[in-house]
Write a protein that holds these residues in place. Sequence first.
Motif, mmCIF file in Angstrom:
data_model
loop_
_atom_site.group_PDB
_atom_site.id
_atom_site.type_symbol
_atom_site.label_atom_id
_atom_site.label_comp_id
_atom_site.label_asym_id
_atom_site.label_seq_id
_atom_site.Cartn_x
_atom_site.Cartn_y
_atom_site.Cartn_z
ATOM 1 N N THR A 134 0.930 -1.239 0.326
ATOM 2 C CA THR A 134 -0.168 -0.012 -0.191
ATOM 3 C C THR A 134 1.276 1.465 -0.330
ATOM 4 O O THR A 134 1.605 1.208 0.513
ATOM 5 N N LEU A 135 0.435 1.936 -0.498
ATOM 6 C CA LEU A 135 0.940 3.541 -0.786
ATOM 7 C C LEU A 135 -0.042 4.650 0.022
ATOM 8 O O LEU A 135 -1.446 4.611 -0.196
ATOM 9 N N PHE A 136 0.657 5.200 1.371
ATOM 10 C CA PHE A 136 -0.801 6.533 1.397
ATOM 11 C C PHE A 136 -0.448 7.921 1.639
ATOM 12 O O PHE A 136 1.493 8.010 0.935
ATOM 13 N N PHE A 137 -0.654 8.234 0.727
ATOM 14 C CA PHE A 137 -0.782 9.849 0.558
ATOM 15 C C PHE A 137 -1.507 10.219 2.168
ATOM 16 O O PHE A 137 -2.317 10.022 2.039
ATOM 17 N N PHE A 138 -1.345 11.604 1.778
ATOM 18 C CA PHE A 138 -1.050 12.709 2.950
ATOM 19 C C PHE A 138 -1.879 14.075 2.799
ATOM 20 O O PHE A 138 -0.723 14.875 1.722
ATOM 21 N N ASP A 139 -3.153 14.949 2.417
ATOM 22 C CA ASP A 139 -2.874 16.660 2.409
ATOM 23 C C ASP A 139 -4.169 16.495 3.622
ATOM 24 O O ASP A 139 -4.946 17.050 3.216
ATOM 25 N N GLY A 140 -3.849 15.798 5.106
ATOM 26 C CA GLY A 140 -5.108 16.454 5.529
ATOM 27 C C GLY A 140 -5.947 15.511 5.653
ATOM 28 O O GLY A 140 -6.115 15.092 6.645
ATOM 29 N N LYS A 141 -6.409 14.081 4.905
ATOM 30 C CA LYS A 141 -6.931 12.867 4.850
ATOM 31 C C LYS A 141 -5.790 11.915 3.856
ATOM 32 O O LYS A 141 -4.776 12.406 4.052
ATOM 33 N N VAL A 142 -6.771 10.603 4.554
ATOM 34 C CA VAL A 142 -5.136 9.498 3.797
ATOM 35 C C VAL A 142 -5.979 8.793 2.764
ATOM 36 O O VAL A 142 -6.993 8.416 2.694
ATOM 37 N N HIS A 143 -4.905 8.692 2.195
ATOM 38 C CA HIS A 143 -5.602 8.258 0.857
ATOM 39 C C HIS A 143 -4.891 6.701 0.166
ATOM 40 O O HIS A 143 -3.121 6.777 0.624
ATOM 41 N N LYS A 144 -5.370 5.318 0.147
ATOM 42 C CA LYS A 144 -5.043 4.485 -0.654
ATOM 43 C C LYS A 144 -4.745 4.014 -1.858
ATOM 44 O O LYS A 144 -5.620 3.922 -1.785
ATOM 45 N N TYR A 145 -3.526 3.795 -2.014
ATOM 46 C CA TYR A 145 -3.280 3.345 -2.964
ATOM 47 C C TYR A 145 -3.193 1.428 -3.291
ATOM 48 O O TYR A 145 -1.922 1.366 -2.311
ATOM 49 N N ASP A 146 -3.106 0.679 -3.617
ATOM 50 C CA ASP A 146 -3.310 -0.924 -3.683
ATOM 51 C C ASP A 146 -1.832 -0.970 -4.634
ATOM 52 O O ASP A 146 -2.667 -1.232 -5.500
ATOM 53 N N VAL A 147 -1.250 -1.212 -4.511
ATOM 54 C CA VAL A 147 -0.033 -2.062 -5.440
ATOM 55 C C VAL A 147 -0.118 -3.352 -6.075
ATOM 56 O O VAL A 147 -0.016 -2.738 -6.874
ATOM 57 N N LYS A 148 -0.863 -3.684 -5.533
ATOM 58 C CA LYS A 148 -1.529 -4.914 -7.063
ATOM 59 C C LYS A 148 -2.104 -4.978 -7.701
ATOM 60 O O LYS A 148 -2.272 -5.376 -8.840
ATOM 61 N N THR A 149 -3.500 -4.636 -6.996
ATOM 62 C CA THR A 149 -4.731 -4.014 -7.783
ATOM 63 C C THR A 149 -5.014 -2.758 -8.201
ATOM 64 O O THR A 149 -5.248 -2.577 -9.509
ATOM 65 N N ASN A 150 -3.925 -2.250 -8.364
ATOM 66 C CA ASN A 150 -3.161 -0.774 -8.943
ATOM 67 C C ASN A 150 -5.066 0.041 -8.709
ATOM 68 O O ASN A 150 -5.505 1.144 -10.008
ATOM 69 N N THR A 151 -5.446 -0.084 -7.784
ATOM 70 C CA THR A 151 -6.439 1.084 -7.545
ATOM 71 C C THR A 151 -6.519 1.335 -6.307
ATOM 72 O O THR A 151 -5.302 1.214 -5.279
ATOM 73 N N TRP A 152 -7.287 2.571 -5.534
ATOM 74 C CA TRP A 152 -7.388 3.530 -4.742
ATOM 75 C C TRP A 152 -8.785 3.219 -4.281
ATOM 76 O O TRP A 152 -10.284 2.866 -4.223
ATOM 77 N N ALA A 153 -8.673 3.023 -3.043
ATOM 78 C CA ALA A 153 -9.394 2.960 -1.602
ATOM 79 C C ALA A 153 -10.309 4.002 -1.457
ATOM 80 O O ALA A 153 -9.138 5.049 -1.035
ATOM 81 N N PRO A 154 -11.548 3.637 -1.254
ATOM 82 C CA PRO A 154 -12.253 4.801 -0.311
ATOM 83 C C PRO A 154 -11.409 6.193 0.395
ATOM 84 O O PRO A 154 -10.541 4.974 1.444
ATOM 85 N N ASP A 155 -11.437 7.016 0.354
ATOM 86 C CA ASP A 155 -10.795 7.720 1.470
ATOM 87 C C ASP A 155 -11.039 8.162 3.163
ATOM 88 O O ASP A 155 -11.732 7.393 3.190
ATOM 89 N N THR A 156 -9.410 8.043 3.938
ATOM 90 C CA THR A 156 -10.131 8.123 4.728
ATOM 91 C C THR A 156 -9.731 8.819 5.930
ATOM 92 O O THR A 156 -8.873 9.941 5.489
#
Length: 430
Positions: free
Chosen positions: A134-156
């Motif tokens: 997983t890649l974790f991106f931050f900009d006041g929220k947490v955004h998760k990118y799944d490396v294996k499936t090349n998809t984004w999870a709902p924002d946290t």
Amino acid sequence: MRFSLSTATAVLAAAAFLTPLANGQLITEEPSVAPGPTSTQTPIPEPTAAPTPGNGPSPRGFTNFAFTEYQKLFVSDGVRRWAKEEQALYAGLYSLDLSVPWTSDKPAWKNLTYRSTGEGETAGQFGISKDNATLFFFDGKVHKYDVKTNTWAPDTSAPSLGNDSVPFEFADHIVTDPETGILHGFGPLVPLWTIADPEADGYLVSMAAFDPATGNYTYSYNTNSGGPNGTNPNSLVFSAATKKLYAFEWERTQNDSALFEYDTSSKKWTQLNTTGDAPTSRGGVCFAPAYGGTKLILAGGKSVTDTTGAKNAALDDIYVYDVPSSVWRKMANASKPYHGAACAVTGDFFIIWGGYNVYATGNYTANEDGPAIFNISANTWGTNYSPTPAGTPPSKDSSNKPSTASQTWAALIRGEMILLAAVVATLSLL
């Protein structure tokens, strides 16, 4: 080992090496963009430039990046300069495969699904989970990118900081502790007037930590930290050998060491007293750990001695810092400068890509070729990458092959041993 660099903060905060955006342009060159918040910025055609080999990102500098040895280097976003007052932000997410061999003219790039994370913003700084899934991106929220499936999870939603008015953010650079999985980075700047005398001026640098297992975000600061200047961008790495963070302060003006060590347990900084061929003061460097964190690699950047920008101040040198002895060693220069580049390490190989090879008034030239490859143990630059274990010489590196004379002597010795064995065997039958 994992390492990352924040683009947005570095670009906007460090006016010494990049002027503010002249036109607010955002370039989205990727065909696959996941649904996300709508941006008010209109994509524009990409500035004319040669494409990067291997269908990778187009020429740019100051990308966010993170890597894991023998697996992948991820790069996100970046800045394109093509004139003194002309620049644009790129939006995109790519990976460079570090698990397979490739060459500089045919690197193993892959274009990944990208999404915006806010109004007029791009994906922001990010870190990698300890399982590399997983890649974790931050900009006041947490955004998760799944490396294996090349998809984004709902924002946290952003973690709660209680009544603290300091925002949830990583202001600069995120690195991962491979043992605990905790992501570390520079946190928000803490104004002195909020914690001391209301008349006090200046800021304290804070260190932030995010635990993906619990979702907890914390930050800490020390009024007597003795750490790097919090208003400057700082490159950050994590050493698995010492379990400590190391920061190189960009464009440090004092005539002393720009290298600092941070203990995550005591939450204290130590300015290191280094020896050897220490790098000159610079900004926009690439910084990465090697050999389990026993060494740190620092490459390129922009010299602070050229204050006018009238000449090329981009740098082509590279240094290896030995953590146990605290000694710097200057290595063989690259064939071109790398200012604001992305980099990674796998075994003996240090890989650097992107950035600018010219930094001068009215002239900002981005590197348009593929990744350059430096063999740390052999101290040589090349164009062939192979995910060989640390200490294993590349098979095509003639400098690491035995000489003709040594090969001849080896053959003679083997022949004598075979003859001796035959004699012994014959005598045993008598």
